[in-house]
Design a protein around this motif. Structure first.
Motif, PDB file in Angstrom:
ATOM      1  N   GLN A 133     133.100  45.187-111.005  1.00  0.00           N
ATOM      2  CA  GLN A 133     131.939  45.035-111.592  1.00  0.00           C
ATOM      3  C   GLN A 133     130.679  45.201-111.261  1.00  0.00           C
ATOM      4  O   GLN A 133     129.939  46.003-111.224  1.00  0.00           O
ATOM      5  N   GLU A 150     129.975  44.215-108.567  1.00  0.00           N
ATOM      6  CA  GLU A 150     130.736  45.283-106.762  1.00  0.00           C
ATOM      7  C   GLU A 150     130.371  46.131-106.770  1.00  0.00           C
ATOM      8  O   GLU A 150     129.310  47.057-106.084  1.00  0.00           O
ATOM      9  N   ALA A 151     131.299  47.129-108.238  1.00  0.00           N
ATOM     10  CA  ALA A 151     130.323  48.341-108.872  1.00  0.00           C
ATOM     11  C   ALA A 151     129.282  48.891-108.716  1.00  0.00           C
ATOM     12  O   ALA A 151     128.373  49.646-107.978  1.00  0.00           O
ATOM     13  N   GLY A 152     128.501  48.087-109.423  1.00  0.00           N
ATOM     14  CA  GLY A 152     127.280  48.353-109.583  1.00  0.00           C
ATOM     15  C   GLY A 152     126.427  47.798-108.431  1.00  0.00           C
ATOM     16  O   GLY A 152     124.973  48.888-107.927  1.00  0.00           O
ATOM     17  N   LYS A 153     125.975  46.766-107.311  1.00  0.00           N
ATOM     18  CA  LYS A 153     125.823  46.584-106.100  1.00  0.00           C
ATOM     19  C   LYS A 153     126.138  47.532-105.120  1.00  0.00           C
ATOM     20  O   LYS A 153     125.269  48.345-104.706  1.00  0.00           O
ATOM     21  N   SER A 154     127.412  48.044-105.118  1.00  0.00           N
ATOM     22  CA  SER A 154     127.416  49.281-104.131  1.00  0.00           C
ATOM     23  C   SER A 154     126.592  51.040-104.534  1.00  0.00           C
ATOM     24  O   SER A 154     126.427  51.762-103.800  1.00  0.00           O
ATOM     25  N   MET A 155     126.137  50.955-106.104  1.00  0.00           N
ATOM     26  CA  MET A 155     125.689  51.995-105.992  1.00  0.00           C
ATOM     27  C   MET A 155     124.150  51.979-106.081  1.00  0.00           C
ATOM     28  O   MET A 155     123.424  52.473-106.756  1.00  0.00           O
ATOM     29  N   GLY A 156     123.848  50.719-105.995  1.00  0.00           N
ATOM     30  CA  GLY A 156     122.650  50.618-105.777  1.00  0.00           C
ATOM     31  C   GLY A 156     121.636  49.930-106.666  1.00  0.00           C
ATOM     32  O   GLY A 156     120.057  50.178-107.167  1.00  0.00           O
ATOM     33  N   LEU A 157     122.171  49.822-107.208  1.00  0.00           N
ATOM     34  CA  LEU A 157     121.647  49.235-108.867  1.00  0.00           C
ATOM     35  C   LEU A 157     121.372  47.786-108.917  1.00  0.00           C
ATOM     36  O   LEU A 157     121.795  46.901-108.348  1.00  0.00           O
ATOM     37  N   ASN A 187     127.983  47.768 -97.161  1.00  0.00           N
ATOM     38  CA  ASN A 187     127.241  48.318 -97.613  1.00  0.00           C
ATOM     39  C   ASN A 187     126.392  46.717 -97.990  1.00  0.00           C
ATOM     40  O   ASN A 187     125.660  46.882 -99.479  1.00  0.00           O
ATOM     41  N   LEU A 227     127.884  44.471 -99.642  1.00  0.00           N
ATOM     42  CA  LEU A 227     128.295  43.476-100.106  1.00  0.00           C
ATOM     43  C   LEU A 227     128.870  42.157 -99.823  1.00  0.00           C
ATOM     44  O   LEU A 227     129.381  41.311-100.709  1.00  0.00           O
ATOM     45  N   ARG A 262     122.486  51.156 -99.122  1.00  0.00           N
ATOM     46  CA  ARG A 262     123.406  51.710-100.376  1.00  0.00           C
ATOM     47  C   ARG A 262     123.028  53.046-101.070  1.00  0.00           C
ATOM     48  O   ARG A 262     123.960  53.592-101.269  1.00  0.00           O
ATOM     49  N   PHE A 284     136.457  51.414-104.303  1.00  0.00           N
ATOM     50  CA  PHE A 284     137.614  50.215-104.900  1.00  0.00           C
ATOM     51  C   PHE A 284     138.955  51.209-105.065  1.00  0.00           C
ATOM     52  O   PHE A 284     139.355  51.613-105.027  1.00  0.00           O
ATOM     53  N   PHE A 336     133.817  52.040-115.608  1.00  0.00           N
ATOM     54  CA  PHE A 336     133.211  50.876-116.253  1.00  0.00           C
ATOM     55  C   PHE A 336     133.314  50.589-117.506  1.00  0.00           C
ATOM     56  O   PHE A 336     133.796  51.820-117.771  1.00  0.00           O
ATOM     57  N   VAL A 353     118.968  54.387-110.867  1.00  0.00           N
ATOM     58  CA  VAL A 353     118.554  53.746-109.959  1.00  0.00           C
ATOM     59  C   VAL A 353     117.954  55.330-108.466  1.00  0.00           C
ATOM     60  O   VAL A 353     116.342  55.079-108.130  1.00  0.00           O
ATOM     61  N   ARG A 370     131.823  59.356-108.995  1.00  0.00           N
ATOM     62  CA  ARG A 370     131.474  58.528-109.342  1.00  0.00           C
ATOM     63  C   ARG A 370     129.891  58.313-108.901  1.00  0.00           C
ATOM     64  O   ARG A 370     128.911  57.886-108.380  1.00  0.00           O
TER      65      ARG A 370
END
Ligand code: ADP
Ligand code: MG
Lengths: 355, 247
Positions: free
Chosen positions: A247, A249-256, B53, B55, B81, B88, B94, B110, B154
């Motif tokens: 969760q 990582e998904a946020g980070k990868s979208m730039g949040l 990216n 991570l 990013r 994944f 979410f 964003v 998404r």
């Protein structure tokens, strides 16, 4: 009627053992209810200006004690002519809360913001006065349910956001923030609340410069809030740990950003998971407010037990009645919180969770 | 450095503690190129694409994405990013948001796109991954294949120039793999730059421009799909291919 008989046969008297247990339980229920009812009503005294009517009825509650002292139990020694100010605070609080909890309104967000910003300011101005032509009422005149609610609500409102920050801090990647959060949490969790209150009221003034004095109630508010925050932080940390790494990582990868992903992704999930623990902490906090008694602040329980010593009311039934009354009031508030939390949990439970 | 490369990775090193996960990786990806990365489990495939990216933070060498060097500058990381989408293995949708909310979150928060516009954009991409009618459901109410397609939509809603896929079909039941691969093929045909960690050989043969084989943190072999699968050069590649075909 037939259905009742059928149901009891199947559920209460299915076997000899079952029947025996059922009868024993019924007897126990009867004895308890009978005892409570005769104490609270049949043998109780209801009218009277002092202990005399209670002494003549030694096996029942002394309700005149509660009615005669009711005003003090609610307001403490808050001056009678100024009590309308407290009433406004109570009324606005009740109205706001019930709209937030049960109302079908489309300005809930704005209302919540108002309740967290304008309402506390208004409450402070109304209760302590000294502004806008309101006469000043010192906090040592506040008491009873008023003080209990002021402490509990402040503790609840402060401890939730502070607990969230501390929980995030404890999981931070920045060592300084993490160490400070851990130190704070472990300090406050390791010290009994009584000690905290005692230190706040007795020791703190020794360290402060002479002449500088800050309000005894305020010191308690701070002590209780910080204490509750430490517990809240650990409850919320438990919720944060339950959120999968994916969760984040998904946020980070979208730039949040960190704060946005906390606010939008992580905390909404973590807080819902933590609801039982959060409410548990709130309830514990509500009941712990009674400890302020030992530093000379008269909360509901404090003021009730203070009045046991009133020579007009020295009767064996007076303390019992007083404690039962205090217990009832506390129970009503705690039960309401616990009940409401269940509905919140249901509302936010994740859809389609059962795979 | 040639300008037409959208990703340039040079002399990349990455450690987990003492463990040398990525050893001196060099890889350039042209805009619009499709690359399939395969290799045994633990060879560093995920780590490699997660470095792109940020991570994972790399320890040595350079990664330049779309002309922007990936260093510790928050501004650069944020920029990269916003250009790079990631899908994944475990979907990572979410669960507390509807499908539509999942898709509009990043565009709104964003990029600051107005919600109505973000909704329209999301519906358009949900259409493209062939689930326009599930917008108001929650992820938990969808099948695995549908969830993964939502995850692709998404990412696409941020209108990235590069898409990273980390074993997107490995967590799916066999009957759902096809629907996800079809969406990925569509995306490839529309010219997206793609790096896919996958062992789906049919997919690799169909869309990949290059197949890269990794083992123990190194790129062992890279070739066109036909040459790679039909005529592998390295012994380790041969062993690996015989194992996945043996499945
Ligand atoms: N966060 C981490 N900390 C320590 N070791 C890790 C971490 N992530 C991955 N590894 C190790 O790095 C190696 C490469 O992992 P990964 O890139 O996930 O491989 P692959 O995706 O090819 O299966 C594995 O041996 C794995 O155990
Ligand atoms: Mg992997």
């Amino acid at each position: 009627m037939q259905q009742v008989i059928k149901w009891s046969r199947e559920n209460l008297f299915a076997s000899r053992m079952n029947a025996l247990l059922s009868l024993a339980s019924l007897w126990l229920i009867y004895v308890t209810i009978e005892g409570v009812l005769s104490w609270a009503f049949l043998n109780a005294s209801f009218l009277g200006e002092d202990k005399s009517s209670c002494i003549t009825r030694p096996h029942g509650a002394c309700w005149p004690f509660v009615t005669a002292k009711f005003n003090q139990f609610i307001y403490g020694n808050y001056p009678a002519v100024e009590q309308w100010r407290v009433n406004i605070v109570f009324a606005l609080g009740t109205l706001g809360l019930s709209l937030l909890v049960a109302g079908r309104i489309n300005f809930k967000k704005q209302l919540a913001v108002l309740m967290l910003t304008a309402y506390p300011v208004l409450t402070f101005i109304l209760l302590s006065g000294g502004l806008l032509g309101l006469s000043y009422v010192e906090t040592n005149q506040w008491g009873g349910l008023l003080v209990t609610l002021v402490i509990a609500v402040t503790g609840i409102v402060v401890s939730l956001p502070l607990g969230i920050l501390l929980a995030l801090g404890r999981r931070s990647e920045l060592p300084i923030i993490r160490i400070m959060s851990i130190a704070f949490i472990e300090f406050w969790r390791g010290v009994p609340l009584i000690t905290v209150l005692f230190m706040a009221s007795v020791m703190l003034p020794l360290f402060l410069p002479k002449g500088m004095n800050f309000d005894a109630l305020l010191r308690c508010l701070i002590g209780v809030s910080l204490f509750a925050s430490a517990y809240m932080a650990e409850v919320i940390r438990g919720g944060l740990q339950a959120i999968a790494k994916g969760q984040y990582e998904a946020g980070k990868s979208m730039g949040l950003s960190y704060w946005k992903s906390m606010r939008l992704i992580i905390l909404p999930q973590a807080l819902v998971i933590s609801i039982p623990g959060i409410v548990n902490t709130f309830i514990g906090l509500f009941k712990d407010t009674t400890l302020v008694m030992i530093v000379g602040i008269f909360d509901l329980l404090g003021i009730i037990s203070f009045h046991f010593t009133d020579p007009n009311w020295t009767s064996p039934q007076v303390p019992i009645t007083g404690f039962v009354f205090a217990g009832l009031v506390f129970w009503v508030f705690c039960f309401a919180m616990s009940h409401y939390s269940k509905s919140v949990e249901r509302r936010f439970s994740v859809k389609g969770e059962s795979k | 450095m040639s300008g037409k490369h959208i990703i340039e990775i040079s002399y990349l090193d990455k450690y987990f503690g003492d463990f040398h996960v990525l050893k001196n990786i060099n890889l350039s990806v042209a805009a619009g190129e499709k690359i399939v990365i395969c290799g045994p489990s633990g060879s560093g495939k995920s780590t490699l694409i997660r470095c792109i990216n940020h991570l994972e933070r790399h320890d040595g060498g350079d990664i330049i994405v779309d002309g922007v060097p990936l260093d510790d500058k928050v501004k650069n990381i944020d920029h990269i990013r916003s250009e790079v989408g990631m899908v994944f293995q475990q979907f990572n949708l979410f669960p507390h948001m509807t499908v539509l909310e999942n898709c509009t979150l990043a565009p709104v928060w964003v990029k600051g796109i107005p919600r109505s516009e973000a909704d329209a954009l999301a519906l358009q991409y949900l259409e493209r991954v062939r689930i326009p009618d599930q917008a108001d459901k929650y992820p938990g109410q969808l099948s695995g294949g549908q969830q993964q397609r939502v995850a692709i939509a998404r990412s696409l809603c941020m209108q990235p120039r590069i898409m990273l896929f980390d074993e997107p079909t490995s967590a799916l039941d066999p009957e759902m793999i096809k629907e996800v691969l079809e969406v990925m093929v569509d995306l490839a045909e529309q010219g997206m730059t793609m790096l896919c960690v996958t062992h789906e050989m049919g997919f690799a043969r169909r869309v990949a421009d290059r197949v890269i084989f990794m083992d123990e943190g190194e790129i062992i072999e890279e070739n066109t799909p036909t040459a790679f699968f039909d005529n592998p050069q390295n012994e380790r590649t041969k062993l690996f291919l015989s194992q996945i075909i043996g499945d």
